[in-house]
Write a protein that holds these residues in place. Structure first.
Motif, PDB file in Angstrom:
ATOM      1  N   PRO A   1     -93.388  14.446  53.418  1.00 37.45           N
ATOM      2  CA  PRO A   1     -93.401  13.172  52.706  1.00 37.45           C
ATOM      3  C   PRO A   1     -94.277  13.287  51.452  1.00 37.45           C
ATOM      4  N   ALA A   2     -94.207  12.288  50.606  1.00 33.48           N
ATOM      5  CA  ALA A   2     -94.993  12.298  49.369  1.00 33.48           C
ATOM      6  C   ALA A   2     -96.482  12.461  49.656  1.00 33.48           C
ATOM      7  N   LEU A   3     -96.982  11.817  50.720  1.00 35.97           N
ATOM      8  CA  LEU A   3     -98.394  11.929  51.068  1.00 35.97           C
ATOM      9  C   LEU A   3     -98.545  12.055  52.574  1.00 35.97           C
ATOM     10  N   SER A   4     -99.278  13.083  52.984  1.00 31.79           N
ATOM     11  CA  SER A   4     -99.633  13.293  54.385  1.00 31.79           C
ATOM     12  C   SER A   4    -101.145  13.360  54.477  1.00 31.79           C
ATOM     13  N   LEU A   5    -101.702  12.782  55.531  1.00 28.46           N
ATOM     14  CA  LEU A   5    -103.143  12.797  55.770  1.00 28.46           C
ATOM     15  C   LEU A   5    -103.398  13.515  57.082  1.00 28.46           C
ATOM     16  N   VAL A   6    -104.293  14.497  57.029  1.00 32.39           N
ATOM     17  CA  VAL A   6    -104.697  15.222  58.236  1.00 32.39           C
ATOM     18  C   VAL A   6    -106.187  14.938  58.423  1.00 32.39           C
ATOM     19  N   ILE A   7    -106.515  14.316  59.563  1.00 28.52           N
ATOM     20  CA  ILE A   7    -107.874  13.849  59.807  1.00 28.52           C
ATOM     21  C   ILE A   7    -108.398  14.434  61.118  1.00 28.52           C
ATOM     22  N   GLY A   8    -109.681  14.748  61.138  1.00 32.62           N
ATOM     23  CA  GLY A   8    -110.298  15.257  62.358  1.00 32.62           C
ATOM     24  C   GLY A   8    -111.768  15.516  62.125  1.00 32.62           C
TER      25      GLY A   8
ATOM     26  N   LEU B   1    -104.645  16.362  40.162  1.00 35.41           N
ATOM     27  CA  LEU B   1    -103.304  15.999  40.602  1.00 35.41           C
ATOM     28  C   LEU B   1    -102.338  15.874  39.428  1.00 35.41           C
ATOM     29  N   ALA B   2    -102.841  15.453  38.282  1.00 28.32           N
ATOM     30  CA  ALA B   2    -101.999  15.321  37.096  1.00 28.32           C
ATOM     31  C   ALA B   2    -101.518  16.679  36.581  1.00 28.32           C
ATOM     32  N   GLN B   3    -102.163  17.765  36.986  1.00 27.26           N
ATOM     33  CA  GLN B   3    -101.791  19.118  36.546  1.00 27.26           C
ATOM     34  C   GLN B   3    -100.751  19.783  37.451  1.00 27.26           C
ATOM     35  N   VAL B   4    -100.414  19.170  38.559  1.00 31.21           N
ATOM     36  CA  VAL B   4     -99.553  19.793  39.557  1.00 31.21           C
ATOM     37  C   VAL B   4     -98.090  19.744  39.107  1.00 31.21           C
ATOM     38  N   PRO B   5     -97.401  20.892  39.134  1.00 24.68           N
ATOM     39  CA  PRO B   5     -95.973  20.887  38.783  1.00 24.68           C
ATOM     40  C   PRO B   5     -95.119  20.277  39.895  1.00 24.68           C
ATOM     41  N   ALA B   6     -93.983  19.714  39.524  1.00 31.63           N
ATOM     42  CA  ALA B   6     -93.113  19.006  40.459  1.00 31.63           C
ATOM     43  C   ALA B   6     -92.610  19.896  41.593  1.00 31.63           C
ATOM     44  N   GLY B   7     -92.395  21.165  41.368  1.00 28.95           N
ATOM     45  CA  GLY B   7     -91.819  22.034  42.388  1.00 28.95           C
ATOM     46  C   GLY B   7     -92.805  22.569  43.399  1.00 28.95           C
TER      47      GLY B   7
ATOM     48  N   ALA C   1     -98.492   8.936  41.968  1.00 33.79           N
ATOM     49  CA  ALA C   1     -97.795   9.451  40.790  1.00 33.79           C
ATOM     50  C   ALA C   1     -97.514  10.948  40.854  1.00 33.79           C
ATOM     51  N   CYS C   2     -98.130  11.654  41.773  1.00 34.06           N
ATOM     52  CA  CYS C   2     -97.977  13.107  41.830  1.00 34.06           C
ATOM     53  C   CYS C   2     -96.513  13.462  42.112  1.00 34.06           C
ATOM     54  N   PRO C   3     -95.946  14.379  41.314  1.00 31.91           N
ATOM     55  CA  PRO C   3     -94.534  14.730  41.489  1.00 31.91           C
ATOM     56  C   PRO C   3     -94.267  15.675  42.662  1.00 31.91           C
ATOM     57  N   ALA C   4     -95.314  16.138  43.313  1.00 26.69           N
ATOM     58  CA  ALA C   4     -95.185  17.089  44.421  1.00 26.69           C
ATOM     59  C   ALA C   4     -95.721  16.448  45.697  1.00 26.69           C
ATOM     60  N   PRO C   5     -95.243  16.878  46.861  1.00 29.69           N
ATOM     61  CA  PRO C   5     -95.827  16.373  48.100  1.00 29.69           C
ATOM     62  C   PRO C   5     -97.274  16.832  48.238  1.00 29.69           C
ATOM     63  N   VAL C   6     -98.117  15.951  48.756  1.00 33.56           N
ATOM     64  CA  VAL C   6     -99.544  16.219  48.889  1.00 33.56           C
ATOM     65  C   VAL C   6     -99.963  16.049  50.346  1.00 33.56           C
ATOM     66  N   VAL C   7    -100.741  17.016  50.827  1.00 34.16           N
ATOM     67  CA  VAL C   7    -101.402  16.912  52.123  1.00 34.16           C
ATOM     68  C   VAL C   7    -102.894  16.856  51.826  1.00 34.16           C
TER      69      VAL C   7
END
Length: 182
Positions: A12-19, A81-87, A122-128
């Protein structure tokens, strides 16, 4: 049968891993990003204040290997995050260290959190993003530590609200709290 690559998994666009500390959350997050088959971007928030922390950072880089592009962003996650490429696929490790850095810089945490959430959207790539769960520990003995614990809890709630996937890791075991694992 020839060796064919494993199927890529979408995130997904945003995933959160917590522990908690040493729960296995970073290992799980790295695995989620790696499984996408996309170029991997690691946004590091740690600052090396002493030799022990420098050694930890070096060990993390060695453990990840050379297949990751690393962006150091101890203060400006939104800018990174603004520097991250879409792919690509992104791993931010971790929100807790970023929050620590911003608190020690006496930053406006509400404004910084709003900017981070907007940059994640706004990030064009999925983020964890990896973060620590601090609410299960004892009440800290000093005001700064209590303010930090409270700020971390508020940040985690905001991240979890925006994330489509939230996974808690306890003793290396993932427990999906929201969404579905890819």
């Amino acid at each position: 049968m020839t060796g064919s690559p494993l199927p890529e998994k979408s995130l997904p666009a945003l995933s959160l891993v917590i522990g908690g500390a040493r729960s296995g959350k970073s290992r799980l997050a790295e695995g989620l990003v790696t499984a996408t088959g996309r170029p991997r971007v690691y946004i590091a928030t740690a600052e090396a204040w002493d030799d022990e922390m420098r050694a930890r950072i070096d060990q993390h880089r060695q453990d990840r290997g050379r297949d990751w592009q690393t962006l150091d962003a101890p203060q400006d996650l939104a800018g990174a995050l603004a520097q991250v490429p879409a792919g690509a696929a992104v791993l931010i490790d971790c929100a807790t260290l970023w929050l620590t850095n911003r608190m020690l810089a006496e930053a406006d945490l509400q404004a910084d959190t709003a900017a981070l959430l907007a940059a994640l959207a706004a990030c064009p790539a999925p983020v964890v993003i990896v973060t620590n769960e601090l609410g299960w520990s004892i009440v800290p003995e000093n005001a700064l530590a209590r303010r930090f614990r409270d700020a971390q809890g508020r940040l985690n709630q905001r991240l979890a609200e925006q994330a489509e996937l939230v996974v808690a890791v306890i003793s290396g075991l993932p427990m999906v709290l929201k969404g579905q694992m890819p």
